[in-house]
Design an enzyme around this catalytic site. Structure first.
Site, PDB file in Angstrom:
ATOM      1  N   GLU A  81      55.271  32.506 -69.564  1.00  0.00           N
ATOM      2  CA  GLU A  81      53.819  32.726 -69.515  1.00  0.00           C
ATOM      3  C   GLU A  81      53.497  33.374 -68.178  1.00  0.00           C
ATOM      4  OE1 GLU A  81      49.506  30.484 -69.597  1.00  0.00           O
ATOM      5  OE2 GLU A  81      51.134  29.768 -68.339  1.00  0.00           O
ATOM      6  N   ASP A  84      55.863  27.663 -68.580  1.00  0.00           N
ATOM      7  CA  ASP A  84      54.477  27.627 -68.134  1.00  0.00           C
ATOM      8  C   ASP A  84      54.331  28.275 -66.755  1.00  0.00           C
ATOM      9  OD1 ASP A  84      51.818  26.437 -68.766  1.00  0.00           O
ATOM     10  OD2 ASP A  84      52.160  25.284 -66.945  1.00  0.00           O
TER      11      ASP A  84
HETATM   12  O1  ISL Z   1      43.509  28.367 -69.310  1.00  0.00           O
HETATM   13  C1  ISL Z   1      43.319  29.320 -68.606  1.00  0.00           C
HETATM   14  C2  ISL Z   1      41.953  29.776 -68.419  1.00  0.00           C
HETATM   15  O2  ISL Z   1      41.106  28.939 -69.134  1.00  0.00           O
HETATM   16  C3  ISL Z   1      44.431  30.045 -67.967  1.00  0.00           C
HETATM   17  O3  ISL Z   1      44.059  30.567 -66.746  1.00  0.00           O
HETATM   18  C4  ISL Z   1      45.585  29.103 -67.788  1.00  0.00           C
HETATM   19  O4  ISL Z   1      45.319  28.274 -66.738  1.00  0.00           O
HETATM   20  C5  ISL Z   1      46.859  29.827 -67.514  1.00  0.00           C
HETATM   21  O5  ISL Z   1      47.135  30.586 -68.657  1.00  0.00           O
HETATM   22  C6  ISL Z   1      47.987  28.823 -67.297  1.00  0.00           C
HETATM   23  O6  ISL Z   1      48.093  28.003 -68.436  1.00  0.00           O
HETATM   24  C7  ISL Z   1      49.129  27.113 -68.562  1.00  0.00           C
HETATM   25  O7  ISL Z   1      49.229  26.229 -67.471  1.00  0.00           O
HETATM   26  C8  ISL Z   1      48.144  25.342 -67.262  1.00  0.00           C
HETATM   27  C9  ISL Z   1      47.737  24.602 -68.526  1.00  0.00           C
HETATM   28  O8  ISL Z   1      46.504  23.954 -68.325  1.00  0.00           O
HETATM   29  C10 ISL Z   1      47.625  25.547 -69.704  1.00  0.00           C
HETATM   30  O9  ISL Z   1      47.326  24.813 -70.864  1.00  0.00           O
HETATM   31  C11 ISL Z   1      48.923  26.282 -69.810  1.00  0.00           C
HETATM   32  O10 ISL Z   1      48.976  27.119 -70.936  1.00  0.00           O
HETATM   33  C12 ISL Z   1      48.593  24.365 -66.211  1.00  0.00           C
HETATM   34  O11 ISL Z   1      49.825  23.822 -66.584  1.00  0.00           O
END
Ligand code: ISL
Length: 526
Positions: A273, A218
């Site tokens: 990610e 993440d």
């Molecule tokens: O969800 C987003 C916009 O609506 C993205 O900016 C997202 O915050 C980004 O892709 C990071 O996402 C990941 O980390 C976040 C979590 O809320 C997301 O579900 C996860 O995929 C924080 O841990």
């Protein structure tokens, strides 16, 4: 170069093992959001045993690896991306034994399993943060990012995701600010402190020792912070710092993580990610074969259903990632953070059917999001049922397994409303319909497994009218042509046999030369 082998899966389709490419370059990934997949105990939220009970769906479909979103103990301020213990299972989802059973069930089906590693931040309820917050002198204080200042002026202009407010929260008890790129309940870890790296490497080993095949990491681009904490530039106004953080420090952190997985046998994977809106920048996270094996690349996900815009995305991805030493692209259209692609592309099933030819036909590893094989649209969420601080509930609607009340969940209502048309658009009904989008996904996945050209072959554009994207995938074993029409009906100057058609028409026959609007084909030109 490669040898044919029958694999012992529940699926009777012979598949081919290509020994010249690592497994993750050939693999199709399938993302499961545990709250929304399936329940084993008639609960409104899914659990690990529910996933295990429905794994045959995943292997019947023909995917190779599962990525599980977080199932760790969590106060659920961000539905599990606020982790309170990285080495356990939240009781909502089961326990470590249930995890081990799920992992074994995946491996019996020749499915790899990736778990979600959330190393950028923890929950504010994590023992590490509770300790850090207790006093400026606590040995864990420096595991998080603290700054002095006056309580009315945050240390810099960084914005948090979801809230749109400052990424800093004032801790009154200890008189300092702490950093959180996401919710105030998700304080950022301080990766400049070697103890943090050591602790998180321990977390990785905990899961690797249990036998996981790797991690989806993440917000991996967020880990290293520029110690000067410079303001974000004015032209980025409105963007959260989580979409902008891109520092040299992070690459050291990733190299450290890569060493941890590389010490294990069997090709364990790190799929990061990297949520940066430039493919050129994303590419740098592959390092020199010493950082990420694979990275998400979101600019194509944000491109509309428009051939010229998509052509540019494919060209950028080819230039910056595919042509990079050790670069291997990924393709994703839907996930738990974004409106499902069928809804984004205007809602037509025809387009959703054509879109999967991009995912499975372009050069790179596709990542499917559970439910897209049903052609799901986002659920309509009435205000009183909205729960996500980021407004992402619609794409997280529960998977409908059948057409009866409760759709296989044993409850009238799950934690979120059912997706549209769930009475007719569910796994049981679509499995009984050979013409359904579900069977289209399966035919295309089967065709991909049977063709090394489609999996790992070279990519070359075919010269066609502007509204069509058409390309050839080639290797020593043969050729495949894929074409997707995002505009007016057009001529496609290719001869050969239609292997799979988005509308199911003409499969097994000679291609007729015209590709209709919002239609796609996979052709064997030999
Ligand atoms: O969800 C987003 C916009 O609506 C993205 O900016 C997202 O915050 C980004 O892709 C990071 O996402 C990941 O980390 C976040 C979590 O809320 C997301 O579900 C996860 O995929 C924080 O841990």
């Amino acid at each position: 170069m490669y040898r044919r082998q029958h694999r012992h899966t529940l699926d009777t389709t012979p598949s081919i093992l290509f020994v010249d490419a690592p497994w993750w370059q050939r693999a199709v990934f399938y993302q499961i959001y545990p709250r929304s997949f399936a329940t084993s105990r008639g609960q409104p939220t899914g659990d690990l045993a529910g996933i295990e009970q429905h794994l045959d769906h995943v292997s019947w479909l023909g995917t190779d690896a599962v990525w599980l979103s977080p199932f760790y103990p969590s106060p659920m301020a961000d539905f599990g991306y606020d982790v309170a213990d990285h080495c356990d299972v939240d009781p909502l989802f089961g326990d470590l034994e249930a995890f081990d059973r799920l992992l074994a069930a995946c491996h019996r089906r020749d499915l790899k399993l990736l778990v979600d590693l959330v190393p950028n931040h923890t929950s504010d309820q994590h023992p590490w943060f509770r300790a850090a917050r207790s006093s400026r002198d606590d040995p864990r204080r420096d595991w998080y990012v603290w700054r002095d200042g006056s309580s009315d002026t945050p240390p810099n202009n960084w914005l948090a995701a979801f809230t749109g407010e400052s990424a800093w929260t004032w801790d009154d008890a200890t008189g300092q600010w702490y950093l959180h790129l996401f919710l105030p309940e998700q304080p950022d870890l301080n990766w400049a402190n070697p103890e943090v790296a050591e602790a998180m490497h321990g977390v990785m080993r905990f899961w690797l020792d249990r036998g996981v095949d790797g991690f989806r990491i993440d917000v991996v681009h967020g880990l290293g912070k520029d110690p000067a904490l410079p303001d974000d530039p004015p032209e980025s106004t409105g963007l959260p710092h989580s979409a902008l953080n891109d520092t040299a420090e992070t690459h050291d952190v990733i190299r450290g993580m890569r060493k941890v997985v590389d010490a294990y046998p069997g090709g364990r994977l790190v799929l990061g990610e990297v949520f940066l809106l430039s493919t050129e920048r994303v590419a740098t996270y592959y390092g020199n074969g010493d950082e990420l094996h694979l990275s998400f690349n979101f600019p194509p996900l944000f491109a509309p259903w428009d051939a010229s815009r998509w052509r540019r995305q494919v060209e950028d991805t080819t230039l910056y990632i595919a042509q990079r030493a050790n670069g291997w692209p990924t393709w994703v259209l839907s996930n738990h953070d974004n409106v499902r692609h069928r809804s984004r592309y205007g809602g037509s099933e025809q387009r959703a059917r054509a879109a999967v030819f991009l995912l499975l036909g372009l050069r790179g590893s596709p990542v499917l999001y559970a439910g897209e094989e049903l052609g799901l649209e986002d659920a309509v969420i009435p205000d009183e049922r909205r729960v996500d601080p980021g407004g992402r509930d619609g794409c997280r609607a529960p998977i409908p397994w059948d057409g009866a009340a409760g759709h296989g969940w044993g409850v009238e209502e799950a934690w979120l409303p059912w997706p549209p048309e769930a009475d007719a658009r569910n796994v049981a009904v679509l499995r009984d319909d050979a013409g359904s989008i579900l069977h289209l996904y399966r035919r295309l996945l089967t065709a991909r497994r049977a063709s090394s050209a489609l999996q790992t072959g070279d990519f070359a554009w075919i010269d066609v009218p502007e509204s069509i994207l058409a390309w050839r995938r080639t290797d020593d074993g043969g050729q495949r042509v894929v074409a997707v029409n995002m505009g007016e009906d057009g001529l496609l100057p290719v001869e050969g046999t239609v292997l799979v058609a988005s509308d199911g028409v003409g499969e097994g026959e000679a291609f007729g030369g015209v590709l209709g609007r919002d239609r796609a084909v996979l052709i064997d030109p030999s």
